[in-house]
Write a protein that holds these residues in place. Structure first.
Motif, short mmCIF file in Angstrom:
data_model
loop_
_atom_site.label_atom_id
_atom_site.label_comp_id
_atom_site.label_asym_id
_atom_site.label_seq_id
_atom_site.Cartn_x
_atom_site.Cartn_y
_atom_site.Cartn_z
N ASP A 89 -33.98 36.00 -23.52
CA ASP A 89 -34.05 37.30 -22.87
C ASP A 89 -35.14 38.13 -23.54
O ASP A 89 -34.87 38.99 -24.40
CB ASP A 89 -32.71 38.02 -22.92
N LEU A 90 -36.37 37.88 -23.13
CA LEU A 90 -37.53 38.45 -23.80
C LEU A 90 -37.79 39.90 -23.43
O LEU A 90 -38.77 40.49 -23.90
CB LEU A 90 -38.75 37.57 -23.50
N ARG A 91 -36.92 40.49 -22.63
CA ARG A 91 -36.99 41.95 -22.42
C ARG A 91 -36.68 42.68 -23.71
O ARG A 91 -37.09 43.82 -23.90
CB ARG A 91 -36.01 42.35 -21.31
N ASP A 92 -35.91 42.04 -24.57
CA ASP A 92 -35.50 42.62 -25.85
C ASP A 92 -36.37 42.02 -26.96
O ASP A 92 -36.26 40.83 -27.26
CB ASP A 92 -34.03 42.31 -26.09
N PRO A 93 -37.24 42.80 -27.62
CA PRO A 93 -38.11 42.27 -28.67
C PRO A 93 -37.36 41.66 -29.85
O PRO A 93 -37.93 40.90 -30.62
CB PRO A 93 -38.92 43.49 -29.11
N ALA A 94 -36.07 41.99 -30.00
CA ALA A 94 -35.30 41.44 -31.11
C ALA A 94 -34.79 40.03 -30.83
O ALA A 94 -34.29 39.36 -31.74
CB ALA A 94 -34.11 42.36 -31.42
N GLN A 95 -34.94 39.57 -29.58
CA GLN A 95 -34.44 38.25 -29.20
C GLN A 95 -35.47 37.17 -29.54
O GLN A 95 -36.67 37.39 -29.50
CB GLN A 95 -34.14 38.22 -27.71
N PRO A 96 -35.00 35.95 -29.87
CA PRO A 96 -35.91 34.84 -30.18
C PRO A 96 -36.60 34.32 -28.93
O PRO A 96 -36.15 34.56 -27.80
CB PRO A 96 -34.98 33.77 -30.77
N CYS A 97 -37.69 33.58 -29.13
CA CYS A 97 -38.40 32.96 -28.03
C CYS A 97 -38.33 31.43 -28.19
O CYS A 97 -37.76 30.91 -29.15
CB CYS A 97 -39.86 33.42 -27.98
#
Length: 261
Positions: free
Chosen positions: A172-180
């Motif tokens: 969920d890359l809308r959230d910068p705290a989430q991993p890619c």
């Protein structure tokens, strides 16, 4: 975090009947079905994973679906790629899948693209996409799609299937705290999926994973919880699932503190 798509026309009586089994669900209802109608899903690949994912996105009423694939239907694909038929051997897979999707649901917008996308093209395609499904079959494309999604902050649903082994997760890359994707699978080493032509693949496995990718995408679009930070691993020999949790890598060159400005 929920998406705020551009609102399209209200669902008419025929649509309310078509999607009534969705609308009966408290978690979806008319509002959720309208969100699906307003949404745009970008699907990279119309093969083993893309076929079931595309058919379910279309049947569920996602209003706009763009599918990208530069390959043509081959006889060996028909063992598992259920969006295609023997009569379409030699036809571009995106075009073939679009034909099946239109037969299933002629009331949505389908954009088949016969091309291999590079970084610049991905950036353009992501401009109005609400979710991306990575249904490709090679490691380089997976990383290119991930980089584009990180830059555009568009959620990415990732699936893979080879031999009897499947995997599924959502970024969920809308959230910068989430991993890619790169946090989980670096670009170094031998982490490639490997082609089905070399290793083989159990036909229903692609259906299971591709359908699950569609489920993750639909849940993202209506604001339900998804597999962010959780990798699901399926052994199709025993039909047993395992789950592995993962976190954002602060040193990730794609989404971490070390990424180029």
């Amino acid at each position: 975090m929920t998406l705020c798509p551009t609102r399209h026309a209200e669902l008419d009586d025929a649509a309310l009947l078509r999607y009534s089994r969705h609308i009966l669900l408290d978690e979806i209802g008319v509002e959720g079905q309208q969100a699906l109608a307003d949404a745009h899903a970008l699907v990279i690949g119309a093969g083993g994973l893309g076929s079931p994912a595309l058919l379910y996105l279309a049947s569920a009423g996602v209003g706009t679906i763009t599918v990208v694939d530069d390959d043509a239907v081959d006889l060996t694909n028909l063992q598992r790629q259920i969006a295609h038929t023997e009569a379409r051997i030699g036809v571009n897979k995106a075009q073939s899948a679009a034909e099946s999707m239109r037969a299933l649901n002629p009331h949505i917008t389908i954009r088949p693209l016969h091309e291999r996308v590079d970084a610049a093209r991905l950036a353009a395609l992501l401009g109005d996409a609400d979710v991306v499904l990575d249904c490709c079959d090679n490691f380089a494309t997976r990383h290119a799609v991930n980089r584009a999604c990180v830059t555009a902050r568009v959620p990415l649903v990732s699936g893979a299937a080879v031999r009897f082994d499947g995997q599924l997760t959502t970024f969920d890359l809308r959230d910068p705290a989430q991993p890619c994707y790169h946090c989980l699978f670096g670009e170094d080493g031998d982490a490639s999926d490997g082609p089905c032509a070399t290793f083989g693949v159990f036909a229903p496995l692609t259906g299971i994973i591709g359908a699950a990718q569609a489920a993750e995408a639909l849940k993202l679009l209506i604001g339900l919880p998804v597999l962010a930070g959780r990798l699901q691993l399926l052994d199709a020999r025993t039909l047993q699932w395992r789950e592995m949790k993962y976190r954002k890598d602060p040193a990730c060159p794609v989404c971490g503190e070390a990424r180029p400005a």
